[in-house]
Design a protein around this motif. Sequence first.
Motif, PDB file in Angstrom:
ATOM      1  N   GLU A  11       0.826  -1.212   0.000  1.00 25.64           N
ATOM      2  CA  GLU A  11       0.000   0.000   0.000  1.00 25.64           C
ATOM      3  C   GLU A  11       0.859   1.260   0.000  1.00 25.64           C
ATOM      4  O   GLU A  11       0.426   2.312  -0.479  1.00 25.64           O
ATOM      5  CB  GLU A  11      -0.949   0.001   1.206  1.00 25.64           C
ATOM      6  CG  GLU A  11      -2.021  -1.071   1.137  1.00 25.64           C
ATOM      7  CD  GLU A  11      -2.926  -0.923  -0.082  1.00 25.64           C
ATOM      8  OE1 GLU A  11      -3.412   0.197  -0.344  1.00 25.64           O
ATOM      9  OE2 GLU A  11      -3.132  -1.935  -0.782  1.00 25.64           O
ATOM     10  N   ASP A  12       2.067   1.154   0.533  1.00 20.90           N
ATOM     11  CA  ASP A  12       2.961   2.314   0.557  1.00 20.90           C
ATOM     12  C   ASP A  12       3.365   2.742  -0.857  1.00 20.90           C
ATOM     13  O   ASP A  12       3.544   3.924  -1.118  1.00 20.90           O
ATOM     14  CB  ASP A  12       4.217   2.032   1.390  1.00 20.90           C
ATOM     15  CG  ASP A  12       3.917   1.968   2.883  1.00 20.90           C
ATOM     16  OD1 ASP A  12       2.908   2.568   3.313  1.00 20.90           O
ATOM     17  OD2 ASP A  12       4.693   1.319   3.611  1.00 20.90           O
TER      18      ASP A  12
ATOM     19  N   LYS B 149       1.447   2.545  -3.462  1.00 20.62           N
ATOM     20  CA  LYS B 149       0.285   3.277  -3.966  1.00 20.62           C
ATOM     21  C   LYS B 149       0.254   4.693  -3.401  1.00 20.62           C
ATOM     22  O   LYS B 149      -0.012   5.647  -4.127  1.00 20.62           O
ATOM     23  CB  LYS B 149      -1.011   2.537  -3.617  1.00 20.62           C
ATOM     24  CG  LYS B 149      -1.169   1.220  -4.351  1.00 20.62           C
ATOM     25  CD  LYS B 149      -2.408   0.472  -3.900  1.00 20.62           C
ATOM     26  CE  LYS B 149      -2.461  -0.904  -4.534  1.00 20.62           C
ATOM     27  NZ  LYS B 149      -3.541  -1.715  -3.987  1.00 20.62           N
ATOM     28  N   ARG B 150       0.529   4.829  -2.097  1.00 24.14           N
ATOM     29  CA  ARG B 150       0.568   6.173  -1.485  1.00 24.14           C
ATOM     30  C   ARG B 150       1.653   7.028  -2.118  1.00 24.14           C
ATOM     31  O   ARG B 150       1.444   8.192  -2.399  1.00 24.14           O
ATOM     32  CB  ARG B 150       0.831   6.073   0.026  1.00 24.14           C
ATOM     33  CG  ARG B 150      -0.353   5.656   0.850  1.00 24.14           C
ATOM     34  CD  ARG B 150      -0.142   5.781   2.355  1.00 24.14           C
ATOM     35  NE  ARG B 150       1.146   5.309   2.848  1.00 24.14           N
ATOM     36  CZ  ARG B 150       2.060   6.092   3.422  1.00 24.14           C
ATOM     37  NH1 ARG B 150       1.863   7.371   3.601  1.00 24.14           N
ATOM     38  NH2 ARG B 150       3.208   5.579   3.843  1.00 24.14           N
TER      39      ARG B 150
ATOM     40  N   GLU C  14       0.533   8.255  -5.538  1.00 23.37           N
ATOM     41  CA  GLU C  14      -0.444   9.339  -5.399  1.00 23.37           C
ATOM     42  C   GLU C  14       0.258  10.664  -5.132  1.00 23.37           C
ATOM     43  O   GLU C  14      -0.066  11.686  -5.736  1.00 23.37           O
ATOM     44  CB  GLU C  14      -1.422   9.037  -4.252  1.00 23.37           C
ATOM     45  CG  GLU C  14      -2.442   7.976  -4.583  1.00 23.37           C
ATOM     46  CD  GLU C  14      -3.287   7.600  -3.367  1.00 23.37           C
ATOM     47  OE1 GLU C  14      -3.294   8.354  -2.366  1.00 23.37           O
ATOM     48  OE2 GLU C  14      -3.927   6.539  -3.417  1.00 23.37           O
ATOM     49  N   LEU C  15       1.229  10.653  -4.216  1.00 26.56           N
ATOM     50  CA  LEU C  15       1.989  11.873  -3.905  1.00 26.56           C
ATOM     51  C   LEU C  15       2.799  12.327  -5.110  1.00 26.56           C
ATOM     52  O   LEU C  15       2.870  13.518  -5.417  1.00 26.56           O
ATOM     53  CB  LEU C  15       2.917  11.638  -2.713  1.00 26.56           C
ATOM     54  CG  LEU C  15       2.252  11.460  -1.360  1.00 26.56           C
ATOM     55  CD1 LEU C  15       3.279  11.017  -0.324  1.00 26.56           C
ATOM     56  CD2 LEU C  15       1.593  12.764  -0.926  1.00 26.56           C
TER      57      LEU C  15
ATOM     58  N   PHE D 158       9.590  11.096   2.192  1.00 25.23           N
ATOM     59  CA  PHE D 158       8.522  10.102   2.321  1.00 25.23           C
ATOM     60  C   PHE D 158       9.098   8.928   3.112  1.00 25.23           C
ATOM     61  O   PHE D 158       9.923   8.173   2.611  1.00 25.23           O
ATOM     62  CB  PHE D 158       8.064   9.657   0.925  1.00 25.23           C
ATOM     63  CG  PHE D 158       6.979   8.614   0.914  1.00 25.23           C
ATOM     64  CD1 PHE D 158       5.685   8.940   1.292  1.00 25.23           C
ATOM     65  CD2 PHE D 158       7.242   7.319   0.497  1.00 25.23           C
ATOM     66  CE1 PHE D 158       4.670   7.986   1.259  1.00 25.23           C
ATOM     67  CE2 PHE D 158       6.240   6.358   0.452  1.00 25.23           C
ATOM     68  CZ  PHE D 158       4.951   6.704   0.841  1.00 25.23           C
TER      69      PHE D 158
END
Length: 175
Positions: free
Chosen positions: A78-79, A81-82, A85-86, A95
């Motif tokens: 999931e990281d 994907k985050r 997005e950023l 990050f």
Amino acid sequence: HFILITQDITERKQAEVALKASEEKFRTLVENAPVGIGITTMDGRRLLRNKANAQMLGYSLVEELSSTPVQTSYYNPEDRKRFLELAGKGIVRDFEVMMKRKDGTPLWTSLTAIPQTTETGEKQFITIVQDINERKQALDALKASEEKFRSLVENAPVGITVTTVDGKRVDANRA
């Protein structure tokens, strides 16, 4: 008979020498940087990695690391994907993300990524990765120590008061 045409290419040759020297400086900088540096595509292909990046993640060779997609290095998928997005909004700075070393052990890192678009329209990231594992471990130890101290003070059978130099009460336990 011969007809000779000559052209002065001194400037071009000087530019070629300057470009070669500049490329050599860049290569030396990237290869010897103490932080991980690389170029990655949006879909996770590693186009360039330096030695520090490979070693940080437990790989012996840059080529060995380059053969694995970026997604496999994220401890939590999931990281990734985050991160994407950023990155869709521009430069990503500091990050903090847990990565996975080759042997599967976790490694806390701080990732900075600069999105770029190539001449062919492909989106890429220039990435800088720092190992912050020791810092994270130190913060966790500090939090545990603070919690232990707080619990000790709060549960002490005697009154404990914190005051300023001039006697103003700042804090006190229940007792």
